[in-house]
Write an enzyme that holds these catalytic residues in place. Structure first.
Site, PDB file in Angstrom:
ATOM      1  N   ASP A 132       5.292   3.768  54.542  1.00  0.00           N
ATOM      2  CA  ASP A 132       6.201   4.578  53.645  1.00  0.00           C
ATOM      3  C   ASP A 132       6.457   4.092  52.395  1.00  0.00           C
ATOM      4  O   ASP A 132       7.254   4.530  51.603  1.00  0.00           O
ATOM      5  CB  ASP A 132       7.327   4.729  54.812  1.00  0.00           C
ATOM      6  N   CYS A 197       3.559  27.339  60.593  1.00  0.00           N
ATOM      7  CA  CYS A 197       4.945  27.668  60.871  1.00  0.00           C
ATOM      8  C   CYS A 197       5.106  29.380  60.995  1.00  0.00           C
ATOM      9  O   CYS A 197       6.217  29.764  61.512  1.00  0.00           O
ATOM     10  CB  CYS A 197       5.705  27.676  59.371  1.00  0.00           C
ATOM     11  N   CYS A 200       8.437  31.794  60.864  1.00  0.00           N
ATOM     12  CA  CYS A 200       9.677  31.064  60.942  1.00  0.00           C
ATOM     13  C   CYS A 200      10.337  30.453  59.563  1.00  0.00           C
ATOM     14  O   CYS A 200       9.472  29.854  58.856  1.00  0.00           O
ATOM     15  CB  CYS A 200       9.263  29.789  61.805  1.00  0.00           C
ATOM     16  N   CYS A 207      19.384  24.056  56.943  1.00  0.00           N
ATOM     17  CA  CYS A 207      19.986  22.856  56.271  1.00  0.00           C
ATOM     18  C   CYS A 207      21.233  23.035  55.622  1.00  0.00           C
ATOM     19  O   CYS A 207      21.798  24.225  54.919  1.00  0.00           O
ATOM     20  CB  CYS A 207      18.939  22.696  54.923  1.00  0.00           C
ATOM     21  N   CYS A 223      19.545  16.767  49.512  1.00  0.00           N
ATOM     22  CA  CYS A 223      19.025  16.547  50.813  1.00  0.00           C
ATOM     23  C   CYS A 223      20.034  15.356  51.327  1.00  0.00           C
ATOM     24  O   CYS A 223      20.287  14.270  50.707  1.00  0.00           O
ATOM     25  CB  CYS A 223      17.616  15.972  50.984  1.00  0.00           C
ATOM     26  N   CYS A 250      19.538  12.433  58.213  1.00  0.00           N
ATOM     27  CA  CYS A 250      19.870  13.641  58.534  1.00  0.00           C
ATOM     28  C   CYS A 250      18.647  14.358  59.518  1.00  0.00           C
ATOM     29  O   CYS A 250      17.492  13.979  58.991  1.00  0.00           O
ATOM     30  CB  CYS A 250      20.274  14.760  57.694  1.00  0.00           C
ATOM     31  N   CYS A 257      13.228  22.938  64.594  1.00  0.00           N
ATOM     32  CA  CYS A 257      12.188  23.515  64.597  1.00  0.00           C
ATOM     33  C   CYS A 257      11.558  23.594  66.071  1.00  0.00           C
ATOM     34  O   CYS A 257      11.782  22.770  66.761  1.00  0.00           O
ATOM     35  CB  CYS A 257      11.391  22.257  63.863  1.00  0.00           C
TER      36      CYS A 257
END
Ligand code: SF4
Length: 358
Positions: A132, A197, A200, A207, A223, A250, A257
């Site tokens: 990351d 997806c 959807c 959000c 975000c 968050c 989902c």
């Protein structure tokens, strides 16, 4: 067994849940990434702006790179008790942070895997290990390595495990056997299962801060994960009321989902579990934390990254959003905090509580 098969077997032995191999070529979304940066969606994350060329092509990081070994580790912990999780007097912490810092756990395991590759290749193999933190478009390579597809919420979604996944990569100067990449954007294949997806749009609608200007595009400026972790300064006042009681990260766009809701696999990692003191701490307890208490409580966890000033800034916003008069004494005390950032957000919260709170 081929070398690639032995590497994969070792990755599973080291505790990773997913592993695949992609060619170390220019990332498929390299241009989209540059456009995203140009649009200003990287916000104040300077490292993402500075490293555009390096992120677009792993050979800019390691000229001899031929393969990218991508691993995934589930960080899903079963849903916490509703009486704690839905209590607005408690802060909410994103699931990935419910334990030790995953960098500290994943990185040594990936180094072990890199050492294994070198031993198995019987020669010194150039490599770079990233969890990351490196200049690698990791989700692109995860898709290419067959680990899943990228959802409209921009998360990597594995059709058998969902999206609560830590990712890590090793750039390797060896040509390994590559996995099948996704057939087309938004669709991926993993162990015979494909995902998409489809029609959807749940994550885009749920959000709280409307951080998705379009499907597959996240505006970092809006975000909540960015606002509560990466942003070092003041949170834009118009976004504060929308943040609810999220105080570190968050999970709204993942929690809604259908893929993780149906397929998330409980983590095998013992460093993660639901502890209310870390995952849903009482806001009033946090507002009074001294530097020393912050260090004792959060050292070694992801929350360390926010530092006391960032965490208490977020807590002040959450107390304002809670809107309960019980918060007033703690917020008034915070007006005398030596840290101006905390004072400013405490004053905002008191103003939100009404004229009698000031
Ligand atoms: Fe895709 Fe729906 Fe999941 Fe969003 S919530 S990532 S649109 S499947």
């Amino acid at each position: 067994m081929t070398l690639t098969e032995r590497i994969k077997e070792k990755a599973y032995e080291l505790g990773f849940d997913l592993v695949g191999v992609a060619p170390a070529t220019r990332a498929p979304h390299a241009d989209a990434y540059a456009s995203w940066v140009d649009a200003g969606y990287a916000a104040a994350m300077g490292y993402m702006v500075r490293d555009v060329a390096r992120r677009q092509d792993p050979c800019h990081v390691l000229p001899d790179a031929r393969s990218v070994v991508v691993v995934g580790l589930s960080y899903f912990v079963a849903n916490p008790p509703a009486d704690l999780w839905d209590d607005p007097s408690r802060g909410r912490v994103a699931r990935y942070a419910w334990g030790l810092d995953y960098h500290d756990v994943m990185t040594p395991r990936l180094r072990q895997l890199a050492d294994f590759i070198t031993r198995q290749a019987r020669r010194d193999v150039q490599h770079r290990v990233y969890v990351d933190t490196g200049p690698v478009l990791e989700r692109d390579f995860a898709v290419q390595a067959g680990l899943g597809f990228i959802g409209k919420n921009t998360c990597l979604i594995n059709p058998t495990m969902g999206s609560y996944l830590f990712l890590g990569e090793i750039l390797v100067g060896l040509e390994l056997d590559f996995d099948e990449p996704a057939a087309r954007p938004g669709v991926g294949g993993t162990r015979g299962r494909v995902g998409t997806c489809g029609a959807c749009t749940r994550c885009l609608k749920v959000c709280p801060t409307r951080a998705f200007p379009a499907p597959y595009v996240l505006d970092g400026n809006r975000c909540i994960s960015y606002l509560t972790i990466e942003l070092k300064g003041s949170i834009p006042p118009d976004l504060r009321p929308l943040m609810g009681n999220w105080i570190f990260g968050c999970d709204e766009c993942q929690a809604i989902c259908p893929w993780p809701r149906r397929f998330a696999q409980p983590t095998r990692a013992s460093f993660l579990r639901f502890d209310p003191n870390l995952a849903a701490p009482k806001l009033l307890d946090l507002m009074g934390l001294t530097d020393e208490q912050f260090r004792a409580r959060f050292r070694g966890t992801p929350l360390w990254r926010a530092k006391r000033r960032g965490l208490l800034r977020n807590v002040a916003v959450a107390l304002g959003n809670w809107g309960d008069p019980q918060a007033i004494p703690a917020l008034r005390r915070a007006l005398d905090d030596p840290e101006p950032l905390i004072r400013e957000h405490a004053a905002w919260a008191l103003a939100k509580l009404g004229p009698s709170a000031r």
